[in-house]
Design an enzyme around this catalytic site. Structure first.
Site, PDB file in Angstrom:
ATOM      1  N   GLY A  55       1.754  -3.774   5.446  1.00  0.00           N
ATOM      2  CA  GLY A  55       0.506  -3.019   5.522  1.00  0.00           C
ATOM      3  C   GLY A  55       0.785  -1.643   6.087  1.00  0.00           C
ATOM      4  O   GLY A  55       1.836  -1.422   6.669  1.00  0.00           O
ATOM      5  N   CYS A  82       7.509  -7.413   6.981  1.00  0.00           N
ATOM      6  CA  CYS A  82       7.247  -6.026   7.377  1.00  0.00           C
ATOM      7  C   CYS A  82       6.133  -5.954   8.431  1.00  0.00           C
ATOM      8  O   CYS A  82       6.317  -6.405   9.548  1.00  0.00           O
ATOM      9  CB  CYS A  82       6.968  -5.177   6.146  1.00  0.00           C
ATOM     10  SG  CYS A  82       7.107  -3.423   6.521  1.00  0.00           S
ATOM     11  N   TYR A  83       4.959  -5.447   8.071  1.00  0.00           N
ATOM     12  CA  TYR A  83       3.850  -5.412   9.042  1.00  0.00           C
ATOM     13  C   TYR A  83       3.573  -6.822   9.560  1.00  0.00           C
ATOM     14  O   TYR A  83       3.345  -7.017  10.760  1.00  0.00           O
ATOM     15  CB  TYR A  83       2.595  -4.855   8.368  1.00  0.00           C
ATOM     16  CG  TYR A  83       1.405  -4.714   9.300  1.00  0.00           C
ATOM     17  CD1 TYR A  83       1.277  -3.599  10.104  1.00  0.00           C
ATOM     18  CD2 TYR A  83       0.426  -5.700   9.369  1.00  0.00           C
ATOM     19  CE1 TYR A  83       0.194  -3.457  10.972  1.00  0.00           C
ATOM     20  CE2 TYR A  83      -0.659  -5.574  10.225  1.00  0.00           C
ATOM     21  CZ  TYR A  83      -0.779  -4.447  11.025  1.00  0.00           C
ATOM     22  OH  TYR A  83      -1.847  -4.322  11.875  1.00  0.00           O
ATOM     23  N   HIS A 176      11.668  -6.023   2.804  1.00  0.00           N
ATOM     24  CA  HIS A 176      10.818  -6.541   1.726  1.00  0.00           C
ATOM     25  C   HIS A 176      11.620  -7.417   0.756  1.00  0.00           C
ATOM     26  O   HIS A 176      12.201  -6.893  -0.189  1.00  0.00           O
ATOM     27  CB  HIS A 176      10.184  -5.378   0.952  1.00  0.00           C
ATOM     28  CG  HIS A 176       9.142  -4.658   1.733  1.00  0.00           C
ATOM     29  ND1 HIS A 176       7.836  -5.084   1.817  1.00  0.00           N
ATOM     30  CD2 HIS A 176       9.214  -3.549   2.504  1.00  0.00           C
ATOM     31  CE1 HIS A 176       7.137  -4.270   2.587  1.00  0.00           C
ATOM     32  NE2 HIS A 176       7.956  -3.334   3.024  1.00  0.00           N
ATOM     33  N   GLU A 178      10.465  -9.248  -1.437  1.00  0.00           N
ATOM     34  CA  GLU A 178       9.729  -9.402  -2.700  1.00  0.00           C
ATOM     35  C   GLU A 178      10.095  -8.355  -3.744  1.00  0.00           C
ATOM     36  O   GLU A 178       9.818  -8.534  -4.923  1.00  0.00           O
ATOM     37  CB  GLU A 178       8.211  -9.392  -2.445  1.00  0.00           C
ATOM     38  CG  GLU A 178       7.614  -8.063  -2.001  1.00  0.00           C
ATOM     39  CD  GLU A 178       7.691  -7.802  -0.490  1.00  0.00           C
ATOM     40  OE1 GLU A 178       8.555  -8.419   0.168  1.00  0.00           O
ATOM     41  OE2 GLU A 178       6.912  -6.981   0.021  1.00  0.00           O
ATOM     42  N   SER A 230     -11.679 -10.210 -28.016  1.00  0.00           N
ATOM     43  CA  SER A 230     -11.335  -8.829 -28.410  1.00  0.00           C
ATOM     44  C   SER A 230     -10.039  -8.797 -29.217  1.00  0.00           C
ATOM     45  O   SER A 230      -9.726  -7.795 -29.838  1.00  0.00           O
ATOM     46  CB  SER A 230     -11.155  -7.971 -27.164  1.00  0.00           C
ATOM     47  OG  SER A 230      -9.967  -8.355 -26.488  1.00  0.00           O
ATOM     48  N   GLY A 231      -9.287  -9.892 -29.152  1.00  0.00           N
ATOM     49  CA  GLY A 231      -7.979  -9.891 -29.809  1.00  0.00           C
ATOM     50  C   GLY A 231      -6.885  -9.464 -28.846  1.00  0.00           C
ATOM     51  O   GLY A 231      -5.713  -9.503 -29.166  1.00  0.00           O
ATOM     52  N   GLY A 232      -7.263  -9.051 -27.639  1.00  0.00           N
ATOM     53  CA  GLY A 232      -6.278  -8.745 -26.603  1.00  0.00           C
ATOM     54  C   GLY A 232      -5.677 -10.050 -26.073  1.00  0.00           C
ATOM     55  O   GLY A 232      -6.145 -11.137 -26.417  1.00  0.00           O
ATOM     56  N   VAL A 233      -4.655  -9.921 -25.229  1.00  0.00           N
ATOM     57  CA  VAL A 233      -3.931 -11.109 -24.762  1.00  0.00           C
ATOM     58  C   VAL A 233      -4.866 -12.061 -23.997  1.00  0.00           C
ATOM     59  O   VAL A 233      -4.898 -13.268 -24.270  1.00  0.00           O
ATOM     60  CB  VAL A 233      -2.759 -10.695 -23.840  1.00  0.00           C
ATOM     61  CG1 VAL A 233      -1.981 -11.911 -23.385  1.00  0.00           C
ATOM     62  CG2 VAL A 233      -1.846  -9.703 -24.542  1.00  0.00           C
ATOM     63  N   ASP A 234      -5.628 -11.514 -23.051  1.00  0.00           N
ATOM     64  CA  ASP A 234      -6.394 -12.386 -22.159  1.00  0.00           C
ATOM     65  C   ASP A 234      -7.474 -13.169 -22.903  1.00  0.00           C
ATOM     66  O   ASP A 234      -7.576 -14.390 -22.757  1.00  0.00           O
ATOM     67  CB  ASP A 234      -7.031 -11.575 -21.020  1.00  0.00           C
ATOM     68  CG  ASP A 234      -5.982 -10.790 -20.242  1.00  0.00           C
ATOM     69  OD1 ASP A 234      -4.798 -11.155 -20.328  1.00  0.00           O
ATOM     70  OD2 ASP A 234      -6.347  -9.811 -19.570  1.00  0.00           O
ATOM     71  N   SER A 235      -8.278 -12.458 -23.705  1.00  0.00           N
ATOM     72  CA  SER A 235      -9.358 -13.202 -24.364  1.00  0.00           C
ATOM     73  C   SER A 235      -8.796 -14.144 -25.428  1.00  0.00           C
ATOM     74  O   SER A 235      -9.360 -15.201 -25.674  1.00  0.00           O
ATOM     75  CB  SER A 235     -10.419 -12.262 -24.942  1.00  0.00           C
ATOM     76  OG  SER A 235      -9.898 -11.474 -25.973  1.00  0.00           O
ATOM     77  N   SER A 236      -7.643 -13.788 -26.012  1.00  0.00           N
ATOM     78  CA  SER A 236      -7.045 -14.693 -27.006  1.00  0.00           C
ATOM     79  C   SER A 236      -6.558 -15.984 -26.352  1.00  0.00           C
ATOM     80  O   SER A 236      -6.753 -17.077 -26.891  1.00  0.00           O
ATOM     81  CB  SER A 236      -5.857 -14.026 -27.701  1.00  0.00           C
ATOM     82  OG  SER A 236      -6.281 -12.903 -28.411  1.00  0.00           O
ATOM     83  N   LYS A 377      -0.542 -11.800 -15.347  1.00  0.00           N
ATOM     84  CA  LYS A 377      -0.410 -11.487 -16.771  1.00  0.00           C
ATOM     85  C   LYS A 377       0.746 -12.248 -17.443  1.00  0.00           C
ATOM     86  O   LYS A 377       0.585 -12.798 -18.528  1.00  0.00           O
ATOM     87  CB  LYS A 377      -0.178  -9.980 -16.925  1.00  0.00           C
ATOM     88  CG  LYS A 377      -0.321  -9.492 -18.334  1.00  0.00           C
ATOM     89  CD  LYS A 377      -1.777  -9.322 -18.650  1.00  0.00           C
ATOM     90  CE  LYS A 377      -2.046  -8.743 -19.986  1.00  0.00           C
ATOM     91  NZ  LYS A 377      -3.474  -8.409 -20.103  1.00  0.00           N
TER      92      LYS A 377
END
Ligand code: XMP
Length: 531
Positions: A55, A82-83, A176, A178, A230-236, A377
């Protein structure tokens, strides 16, 4: 679902989603919560481990984000980063203050291989410690550890780069693990979640798909679900998952606003329509004339976005009215949307882009269902592949909701849409071809392959000559960017030969274009899209 989980407590650092991603890479489910979350709520969640993130504050300052001592006394392993590491020391009686030297960047670190956190990390060096590399970014440091802690890592400038109190399962890391600049960081996080917290590692995409199908069936019962596809990744992927769970109880409305890439509307219909592989009701609304009509004469970018967003909602509502009352409205919300809208973590960035202009007012539904709301994603993509959605759809590059409407500078007309569609198609075809050839000959991804690239139509018309004829035509701008988070970006170093082939083909094959530019602007100051 009684899923073992680790929780990440967010103190506003920039890498917090990355911490959660790394935990999930160890096949352990992970969620992000603000540091303001009530301790009783945390107890109820019964996590196997708690990670405190970085942070931007100094933990010893008045009003700095903090946590209660109780958090460290619940018998749950805690890892501070870290923080988070400094805060753990501060709260438990150590001393944190401004470091004499600010450490920033890749740093050599000595770690104690006897600590479970650093098992199998680094190569042997002096005094029984192992040597590895880490990413440091801090102004403050741990001057004195809290009682009972022992130092298990150090750097030249940081006497306590990690500390532990083994009998209470408390661990603090100043650097870090990560980020990729700590090459063995994933191993450290694995050691923490799998060995120290004792997580079995059962979070897998195949089990996610299977469990979600069960959950959706239970929740929906024999109800009806409506999804704007919409044909995008998420809605598909949402459509694929819902279809597997409830089949024809799902209706997908696909609004084709005439601002999609070349052939895209037919591709979406091919996958989800009657001839596709999914069992669902598919409605394609060909609304391009309505959209072109509304956009006629409008050249101001924000106005265009607004018109497209609002019209989208209107068309969707009209279709929904024909269907009548439904029980659920499904949405393809994913986890970063949840975190960024301020519901999950602390580092809330207000999302500036919306695919549609908000929720429809007049759709008659009782509840929202968001089957992907816990996924990142790349996990959505994995789920998509699991569900058998074609790769070209699953790995599709981001495409803005207002579509080509914001890739045509100035007024949108049908003629201009066709020009940009054709130019963009050629550009994608040639870049893909060159990237594949590179991969074949080098056995790795082309380093210049953009994370997003497209053609746009400028409103510049200029003089040229073709054959013996003088022309006065449009200029196409090619854009290609390298980016991780789409918040900042550099223009991609696509080989000049490839750009030249694209230029030649566009000028020869697309009527109305006599000039091609490549956009070199980074973001900031530019944006990725042009409007
Ligand atoms: P900018 O142009 O803001 O784009 O640098 C960053 C990323 O967001 C996408 N983008 C949008 N996505 N609706 C969307 O769903 C929008 O209105 C929109 N505008 C930009 C853009 O394609 C890039 O990936």
């Amino acid at each position: 679902m009684d899923q073992e989980k680790v929780i990440v407590i967010d103190f506003g650092g920039q890498y917090n989603q990355l911490v959660a991603r790394r935990v999930r890479e160890c096949n352990v489910y992970c969620e992000i919560y603000s540091y303001k979350t009530d301790i009783n709520k945390i107890k109820e969640m019964n996590p196997k481990g708690i990670i405190l993130t970085g942070g931007p504050n100094s933990c010893y300052e008045e009003g700095a984000p903090t946590c209660s001592r109780e958090l460290f006394e619940m018998g749950i392993p805690v890892l501070g980063l870290c923080y988070g590491a400094q805060l753990m020391m501060h709260v438990l009686g150590g001393k944190v203050c401004k470091a004499p030297v600010r450490e920033y960047g890749k740093t050599k670190v000595l770690v104690d291989p006897k600590s479970e956190l650093f098992a199998n990390v680094g190569e042997s060096a002096k005094e029984g410690f192992n040597k590895t590399q880490c990413w440091m970014s801090h102004f403050d440091y741990i001057e004195k550890m809290a009682p009972g802690f022992e130092m298990v890592a150090k750097t030249a400038d940081c006497p306590v780069a990690a500390a532990q109190k083994k009998d209470e399962n408390l661990y603090a890391i100043q650097f870090h693990p990560e980020v990729l600049h700590t090459p063995e960081g994933t191993k450290m996080i694995f050691n923490y979640v799998r060995n120290i917290c004792g997580c079995a590692g059962t979070w897998r995409m195949d089990s996610f798909v299977e469990n979600s199908i069960k959950e959706i069936r239970e929740k929906v019962g024999d109800g009806k679900v409506l999804l704007a596809l919409s044909g995008g990744v998420d809605s598909s992927v949402a459509a694929g998952l819902l279809s597997k769970a409830i089949g024809k109880q799902l209706t997908c409305v696909f609004v084709d606003h005439g601002l999609l890439r070349k052939n895209e509307g037919d591709e979406v219909e091919g996958v989800f329509g009657d001839k596709g592989q999914f069992d669902l009701n598919f409605i394609r609304v060909n609304a391009k004339d309505r959209f072109y009509g509304k956009l006629s004469g409008v050249s101001e970018p924000e106005k265009k976005r607004k018109i497209i967003g609002e019209e989208f909602i209107r068309v969707f509502e009209e279709e929904a009215k024909k269907i009548g009352a439904v029980d659920f409205l499904a949405q393809g919300t994913i986890y970063p949307d949840v975190v960024e809208s301020g519901l999950g973590g602390e580092s809330a960035v207000i999302k500036s882009h919306h695919n549609v202009g908000g929720l429809p007012d007049y759709v008659d539904f009782k509840e929202i269902i968001e089957p992907l709301r816990n996924l990142f994603k790349d996990e959505v993509r994995k789920a998509g592949l699991e569900l058998g959605i074609p790769e070209r759809l699953v790995f599709r590059q981001p495409f803005p909701g207002p579509g080509l409407g914001i890739r045509i500078i100035g007024e949108v007309t049908e003629e201009k849409v066709t020009i940009v569609q054709d130019a963009d198609y050629i550009y994608r075809e040639e870049v893909e071809k060159a990237a594949e050839e590179y991969k074949k000959s080098h056995s790795e991804e082309a380093p210049w392959m953009p994370n997003q690239y497209f053609a746009a139509l400028t409103n510049v018309r200029s003089v040229g000559v073709m054959g013996d004829e003088r022309t006065y035509d449009y200029a196409v701008a090619l854009r290609g960017v390298k980016t991780i988070d789409f918040m900042t970006a550099e223009s991609a170093n696509i080989p000049f030969e490839v750009l030249q082939i694209v230029m030649n083909r566009i000028i020869n094959e697309v009527r109305g274009v006599n000039r091609v530019f490549y956009d070199l602007t980074s973001k900031p100051p530019g944006t990725i899209e042009m409007e």
